[in-house]
Design an enzyme around this catalytic site. Structure first.
Site, PDB file in Angstrom:
ATOM      1  N   TYR A  91      11.917  -9.085 -12.648  1.00 31.80           N
ATOM      2  CA  TYR A  91      11.895  -8.166 -11.708  1.00 31.80           C
ATOM      3  C   TYR A  91      13.161  -7.490 -11.376  1.00 31.80           C
ATOM      4  O   TYR A  91      13.258  -6.577 -10.563  1.00 31.80           O
ATOM      5  CB  TYR A  91      11.444  -8.770 -10.474  1.00 31.80           C
ATOM      6  CG  TYR A  91       9.858  -9.427 -10.393  1.00 31.80           C
ATOM      7  CD1 TYR A  91       8.741  -8.884 -10.503  1.00 31.80           C
ATOM      8  CD2 TYR A  91       9.835 -10.736 -10.565  1.00 31.80           C
ATOM      9  CE1 TYR A  91       7.551  -9.269 -10.587  1.00 31.80           C
ATOM     10  CE2 TYR A  91       8.506 -11.285 -10.760  1.00 31.80           C
ATOM     11  CZ  TYR A  91       7.511 -10.433 -10.660  1.00 31.80           C
ATOM     12  OH  TYR A  91       6.157 -11.143 -10.750  1.00 31.80           O
ATOM     13  N   TYR A 464       1.763  -7.108  -6.348  1.00 31.51           N
ATOM     14  CA  TYR A 464       2.325  -7.592  -5.150  1.00 31.51           C
ATOM     15  C   TYR A 464       3.822  -7.687  -5.099  1.00 31.51           C
ATOM     16  O   TYR A 464       4.488  -8.020  -4.029  1.00 31.51           O
ATOM     17  CB  TYR A 464       1.855  -9.403  -5.077  1.00 31.51           C
ATOM     18  CG  TYR A 464       2.693 -10.266  -6.032  1.00 31.51           C
ATOM     19  CD1 TYR A 464       2.727 -10.164  -7.277  1.00 31.51           C
ATOM     20  CD2 TYR A 464       3.499 -11.124  -5.055  1.00 31.51           C
ATOM     21  CE1 TYR A 464       3.542 -11.204  -8.029  1.00 31.51           C
ATOM     22  CE2 TYR A 464       4.197 -11.916  -5.759  1.00 31.51           C
ATOM     23  CZ  TYR A 464       4.094 -12.021  -7.212  1.00 31.51           C
ATOM     24  OH  TYR A 464       5.119 -12.951  -7.788  1.00 31.51           O
ATOM     25  N   ARG A 465       4.312  -7.285  -6.108  1.00 29.03           N
ATOM     26  CA  ARG A 465       5.882  -7.159  -6.473  1.00 29.03           C
ATOM     27  C   ARG A 465       6.174  -6.676  -7.813  1.00 29.03           C
ATOM     28  O   ARG A 465       5.130  -6.584  -8.540  1.00 29.03           O
ATOM     29  CB  ARG A 465       6.170  -8.664  -6.651  1.00 29.03           C
ATOM     30  CG  ARG A 465       7.479  -9.003  -6.841  1.00 29.03           C
ATOM     31  CD  ARG A 465       7.479 -10.530  -7.033  1.00 29.03           C
ATOM     32  NE  ARG A 465       8.979 -11.144  -7.152  1.00 29.03           N
ATOM     33  CZ  ARG A 465       9.107 -12.266  -7.198  1.00 29.03           C
ATOM     34  NH1 ARG A 465       8.299 -13.348  -7.257  1.00 29.03           N
ATOM     35  NH2 ARG A 465      10.436 -12.917  -7.191  1.00 29.03           N
TER      36      ARG A 465
END
Ligand code: ADP
Length: 519
Positions: A91, A464-465
């Site tokens: 991420y 969600y992310r």
């Protein structure tokens, strides 16, 4: 990595800011060499690490030092990017959205301030890793269990703030947050919930306080730096009962979700099981070249050969019941009956009782071996995850699964996916694994990612992310009433952070100073 300055900041001012930071934390905790900058880059970046190069890093040792640095950042108008341990792999790791941003590394603040056995909570500083908390609970024989993500290299606080999840009944990590201490973008400090009273015994027991409840406003946001977090932990159960099965066919994931969702909602199943494709198991243990050297995605017949050799199905499912033995047995019977409608197969049953070694218990035991998957393509590996949230039913799950797999095949990337079932929704993590030095492949992955975001937005699914490179894309898909949510977020951002010093661009939220940097 040579210095890239943040927008609107000249080198002299930048240097002055770093000198002022050194006055707070000591020269050795201002990290501003080329090598330092390289260290804080996204180590798994899909070929675009330089677009997120940090300008430097600074490592405070206390909340007071964080306040002092944030105040100086306002004075010199330099942006900061707070991280807890910076292991947000897949991420963006430690790297900021906007190049030149100074990483505010809270890794030195790693005190476990309190663990309360009776009420089942802990109070942590941001640098506490999953391994640290686990060791503390084990060494002190504290009968509380953690929820840990598949890769547990990071911090408990950072993971909960990013809405990471684990697989125990306390698996929604962000839901376990109860009472935080936060340094606001101006340098002021607040405590949320009843922590806003100077003498409340309820800070980590009662989430709400009086009036608006703020904990979740600081999750996945750039409104403050979290310097302490209360987090609920699960009491160790008397027993657990695991049920494992290999599902042979790609479409089996549909009926499995349909059978399990009502049982998850009514509490027969209390945890969030992950149904993952079995190639992930093989990819963590062997290189791809051992099985296939051709172009494009791994063909289905090669995959079948691999799975047969390992005695694996297309999907693996691992359920766990927690509580009292008799209750677990009764719940297991209900789940077995539901599965018997679709398969002759029996579950493999794994039992654990208090006092047995914790490794096989279904407790959150930190591990990092999930990361071995990045060796699959050879070279310097990396991965990103595309993770939409879907209603938990076969119609949505199968449609999304087939369309994503097709997109992977079109672009020539091997499909790895999992569906983690929560009470009402499922999170579908799709990993893309690459050799970071294979520029053609990483370009394909970035293109694929954008296509997947657009496909998902058409269905009304959000992630969600997401990875720092795609935060603007995902934020853009929240389009109701001409992006009213963005207007709200940015109105709050400008009010709390008038100089735009905290994490510009995080979650697509840009302070007015840098709004021109939006992708
Ligand atoms: P990990 O726990 O995996 O090491 P990171 O420290 O990389 O997680 O944090 C992930 C992201 O969460 C960061 O990039 C940042 O945006 C946000 N974050 C982490 N810790 C804090 C914090 N203490 N305060 C505010 N935001 C944070």
């Amino acid at each position: 990595m040579p210095l890239i300055l943040p927008p609107h900041v000249d080198e002299k001012t930048f240097q002055k800011a770093l000198d002022a930071f050194a006055g707070v934390v000591g020269r050795q905790w201002v990290l501003a060499t080329d090598e330092d900058r390289y260290t804080y880059m996204d180590i798994y970046a899909p070929g675009d690490a330089e677009t997120h190069t940090p300008g430097a890093a600074v490592g405070p040792a206390s909340a007071e030092e964080v306040q002092a640095i944030v105040r100086l950042a306002n004075e010199y108008k330099v942006p900061l990017w707070p991280i807890s341990r910076g292991k947000n792999l897949g991420y963006g790791a430690a790297a900021p959205v906007m190049p030149g941003t100074i990483v505010l590394d809270l890794g030195r603040m790693k005190k476990i301030i309190d663990v309360d056995e009776r009420y089942g909570y802990c109070v942590l500083e941001p640098g506490v890793g999953f391994f640290d908390l686990f060791a503390h609970l084990q060494e002190n024989k504290i009968p509380l269990w953690m929820s840990v993500p598949a890769n547990a290299w990071g911090s408990v606080v950072g993971n909960a703030l990013e809405r990471g999840y684990g697989y125990t009944p306390y698996g929604e990590n962000t839901r376990n947050i109860c009472g935080m201490e936060i340094v606001l973008p101006t340098g002021d400090m607040v405590r949320t919930g009843t922590g806003a009273m100077s003498n409340s015994p309820n800070w980590h027991l009662f989430k709400y306080g009086f009036g608006p409840s703020w904990d979740q406003v600081f999750a996945q946001s750039n409104f403050g730096v979290v310097t302490k977090m209360g987090m609920w932990l699960m009491p160790e159960p008397e027993a657990t009962l695991g049920l494992r099965m290999q599902l042979p066919n790609p479409d089996d994931v549909g009926w499995a979700i349909d059978e399990l969702q009502p049982l998850r909602l009514n509490g027969v199943l209390q945890q969030n099981p992950s149904i993952g494709n079995s190639l992930r198991v093989v990819a963590s243990q062997t290189p791809r070249s051992q099985w296939y050297q051709g172009d494009g995605a791994l063909p289905d017949d090669v995959l079948r050969t691999i799975l047969d050799e390992y005695h694996l199905g297309w999907w693996g499912i691992d359920l766990r019941l927690y509580g009292y033995d008799e209750v677990n047995e009764a719940h297991a019977k209900i789940i077995k009956a539901a599965f018997a409608k679709h398969t002759q197969q029996e579950f493999e049953v794994v039992k654990w009782h208090r006092g047995d070694p914790i490794q096989n218990s279904g407790a959150g035991v930190p591990a990092t071996n999930a990361l071995q998957i990045i060796n699959w393509r050879g070279g310097r590996g990396g991965h990103v995850g595309f993770s939409p949230v879907l209603p938990a039913n076969s119609e949505h799950v199968l449609r999304q699964f087939h369309s994503t797999k097709k997109r992977y095949e079109e672009i020539g990337v091997d499909y790895y996916g999992s569906f983690t079932l929560f009470d009402r929704y499922a999170i579908n993590v799709n990993m893309m694994v690459y050799d970071r030095d294979d520029h053609a492949l990483t370009k394909k992955v970035r293109d694929l990612f954008k296509v997947l975001v657009a496909d998902a937005a058409k269905e009304g699914y959000s992630e969600y992310r997401t990875h720092i490179s795609f935060m603007d894309d995902v934020a853009l898909s929240f389009d109701y009433n001409n992006h009213a949510m963005r207007r709200l977020n940015e109105t709050v951002k400008d009010a709390l952070d008038p100089n735009g010093v905290l994490a510009p661009g995080k979650q697509g939220i840009w302070p007015k100073t840098y709004r021109g940097s939006r992708a």
